[in-house]
Design a protein around this motif. Structure first.
Motif, PDB file in Angstrom:
ATOM      1  N   LYS A 209      35.036  44.998  43.126  1.00 22.41           N
ATOM      2  CA  LYS A 209      35.760  45.883  42.111  1.00 22.41           C
ATOM      3  C   LYS A 209      36.304  44.606  41.272  1.00 22.41           C
ATOM      4  O   LYS A 209      37.011  43.631  41.655  1.00 22.41           O
ATOM      5  CB  LYS A 209      37.089  46.741  42.616  1.00 22.41           C
ATOM      6  N   LEU A 210      36.274  44.624  39.651  1.00 20.45           N
ATOM      7  CA  LEU A 210      36.750  43.671  38.931  1.00 20.45           C
ATOM      8  C   LEU A 210      37.979  44.497  38.106  1.00 20.45           C
ATOM      9  O   LEU A 210      37.524  45.331  37.252  1.00 20.45           O
ATOM     10  CB  LEU A 210      35.731  43.296  37.902  1.00 20.45           C
ATOM     11  N   LEU A 211      39.103  44.249  38.434  1.00 22.28           N
ATOM     12  CA  LEU A 211      40.179  44.810  37.722  1.00 22.28           C
ATOM     13  C   LEU A 211      40.883  43.888  36.969  1.00 22.28           C
ATOM     14  O   LEU A 211      41.071  42.649  37.015  1.00 22.28           O
ATOM     15  CB  LEU A 211      41.076  45.057  39.024  1.00 22.28           C
ATOM     16  N   GLN A 212      41.886  44.644  35.971  1.00 20.35           N
ATOM     17  CA  GLN A 212      42.424  43.861  34.952  1.00 20.35           C
ATOM     18  C   GLN A 212      44.054  43.526  35.860  1.00 20.35           C
ATOM     19  O   GLN A 212      44.579  44.321  36.793  1.00 20.35           O
ATOM     20  CB  GLN A 212      42.823  44.939  33.884  1.00 20.35           C
ATOM     21  N   ILE A 213      44.401  42.180  35.505  1.00 23.08           N
ATOM     22  CA  ILE A 213      45.702  42.039  36.076  1.00 23.08           C
ATOM     23  C   ILE A 213      46.736  42.052  34.955  1.00 23.08           C
ATOM     24  O   ILE A 213      46.669  41.430  33.699  1.00 23.08           O
ATOM     25  CB  ILE A 213      45.790  40.273  36.444  1.00 23.08           C
ATOM     26  N   ILE A 214      47.658  43.157  34.832  1.00 23.41           N
ATOM     27  CA  ILE A 214      48.431  43.596  34.141  1.00 23.41           C
ATOM     28  C   ILE A 214      49.959  43.147  34.365  1.00 23.41           C
ATOM     29  O   ILE A 214      50.798  43.426  33.497  1.00 23.41           O
ATOM     30  CB  ILE A 214      48.472  45.123  33.837  1.00 23.41           C
ATOM     31  N   ARG A 215      50.181  42.483  35.374  1.00 23.49           N
ATOM     32  CA  ARG A 215      51.637  41.850  35.696  1.00 23.49           C
ATOM     33  C   ARG A 215      51.384  40.840  36.684  1.00 23.49           C
ATOM     34  O   ARG A 215      50.452  40.643  37.442  1.00 23.49           O
ATOM     35  CB  ARG A 215      52.435  43.159  36.232  1.00 23.49           C
ATOM     36  N   GLY A 216      52.477  39.935  36.833  1.00 24.96           N
ATOM     37  CA  GLY A 216      52.552  38.957  37.677  1.00 24.96           C
ATOM     38  C   GLY A 216      52.155  37.598  37.316  1.00 24.96           C
ATOM     39  O   GLY A 216      51.706  37.466  35.942  1.00 24.96           O
ATOM     40  N   PRO A 217      52.432  36.559  37.979  1.00 24.05           N
ATOM     41  CA  PRO A 217      52.077  34.961  37.484  1.00 24.05           C
ATOM     42  C   PRO A 217      50.880  35.089  37.229  1.00 24.05           C
ATOM     43  O   PRO A 217      50.442  33.984  36.739  1.00 24.05           O
ATOM     44  CB  PRO A 217      52.440  34.154  38.861  1.00 24.05           C
ATOM     45  N   LYS A 218      49.811  35.717  37.597  1.00 19.85           N
ATOM     46  CA  LYS A 218      48.252  35.325  37.405  1.00 19.85           C
ATOM     47  C   LYS A 218      47.961  36.187  36.036  1.00 19.85           C
ATOM     48  O   LYS A 218      46.922  36.071  35.611  1.00 19.85           O
ATOM     49  CB  LYS A 218      47.517  35.965  38.696  1.00 19.85           C
TER      50      LYS A 218
END
Length: 333
Positions: free
Chosen positions: A159-168
């Motif tokens: 799964k390739l997911l969007q990072i929508i919060r956090g340090p990354k």
């Protein structure tokens, strides 16, 4: 036997933070999660530590980088391609070390006995790791009366997911999750994927601007030599737009959940809302709830204007809206 189990070594693995790059992409190993609910938490933590310190994930990263080079528009195609690549790799001598650790303890013991049997009968021969692997594989299929070795390969999910919060979080960074559903261990390897912004020449800088406007380079009356550069920049613009689309979807979903919570006042609705609010990752290819949000976004320009003014879509709002319309068209077809 240890030399045959490629990738395994005491404190010789790739630690979180290890990365490899190509001209267009960078992939960084972020860590391991273990999903075996029937085991104690201490057991899961022990497995996590071992796979973060004693296994070399560099070949998985190389497979990922290879699949990313042919990434065009649909993340699902990339996921399917990488999934097949990993399964083929697990069936090879290079992937044998990881496959062995995913097998039940009884099967591990069985393969150890086969190894020692072959080794005892060929003490004077200098058998290579690859030759030994294929002899063990043949012996297994013979002893099991033709049961294919490939049946041992666990189900692999990518799964390739969007990072929508956090340090990354970053508009050019996504999170890649590779889940190995072994009968002994259910392992999730986490990698961050960065797509580089290439602005090395005037042609690339100009193509970047064009790529944010057009959908197909073939529609342009430009030299053929420039169409490939524009095509790359269209893919690049869509990669970034998908991040802003995910941010927009989450804001819409949260708003929808809040309204439902106020209307229903049911506990399960409240719990779902809290889980969504705590989520750092989002798959923008979801269910009817996503479709409803997408349709509303297309049918109500005020939604897009509101999101744009609040900074959710930033300067990518036009590109995101085009992505929304294409997704809605696919959902409706």
């Amino acid at each position: 036997m240890r030399r045959l189990l490629s990738g395994l070594g005491f404190n010789q693995g790739t630690k979180p933070g290890f990365q490899k790059t190509t001209e267009k992409f960078g992939v960084c190993f972020e860590g391991i999660e273990c999903e075996n609910a029937e085991h104690a938490e201490n057991w899961a933590n022990n497995v996590k530590i071992k796979f973060e310190t004693c296994y070399n994930w560099s070949q998985i990263i190389e497979l990922t980088l290879g699949s990313l080079e042919s990434f065009y528009d649909d993340a699902s195609d990339f996921e399917d391609d990488l999934q097949d690549e990993i399964k083929d790799w697990l069936a090879s001598v290079d992937g044998w070390g990881l496959l062995f650790t995913l097998l039940p303890f009884e099967l591990q013991q069985y393969f150890l006995l086969m190894y020692y049997h072959i080794n005892m009968n060929h003490q004077e021969d200098n058998i290579s790791n690859e030759d030994m692997f294929y002899r063990i594989k043949a012996m297994y299929e013979s002893e099991t009366q033709g049961l294919p070795f490939s049946d041992l390969i666990p189900r692999v999910e990518v799964k390739l997911l969007q990072i929508i919060r956090g340090p990354k979080e970053h508009e050019r960074r996504k999170m890649l999750l590779i889940k190995f559903n072994g009968s002994n261990i259910k392992l999730i390897a986490k990698f961050s994927v960065d797509k580089k912004r290439l602005r090395r020449t005037l042609a690339e800088i100009a193509a970047e601007v064009v790529g944010q406007i057009v959908e197909d380079s073939e529609d342009l009356e430009i030299p053929e030599t420039l169409k490939e550069i524009v095509s790359d920049k269209i893919v690049d613009a869509d990669w970034v737009a998908d991040y802003w689309l995910a941010k927009f979807l989450k804001s819409r979903l949260l708003k929808s959940r809040r309204l439902n919570e106020e209307k229903s006042k049911r506990m399960n609705s409240s719990e779902n809302y809290e889980k969504l609010d705590d989520c750092d990752l989002l798959d923008d290819r979801m269910d009817d709830t996503i479709e409803e949000c997408l349709v509303n976004a297309v049918n109500d320009d005020d939604n897009v204007k509101e999101a744009a003014s609040s900074g959710v879509l930033a300067t990518c709002n036009a590109r995101v809206l085009n992505r929304v319309k294409r997704m809605v068209s696919r959902l409706r077809s």
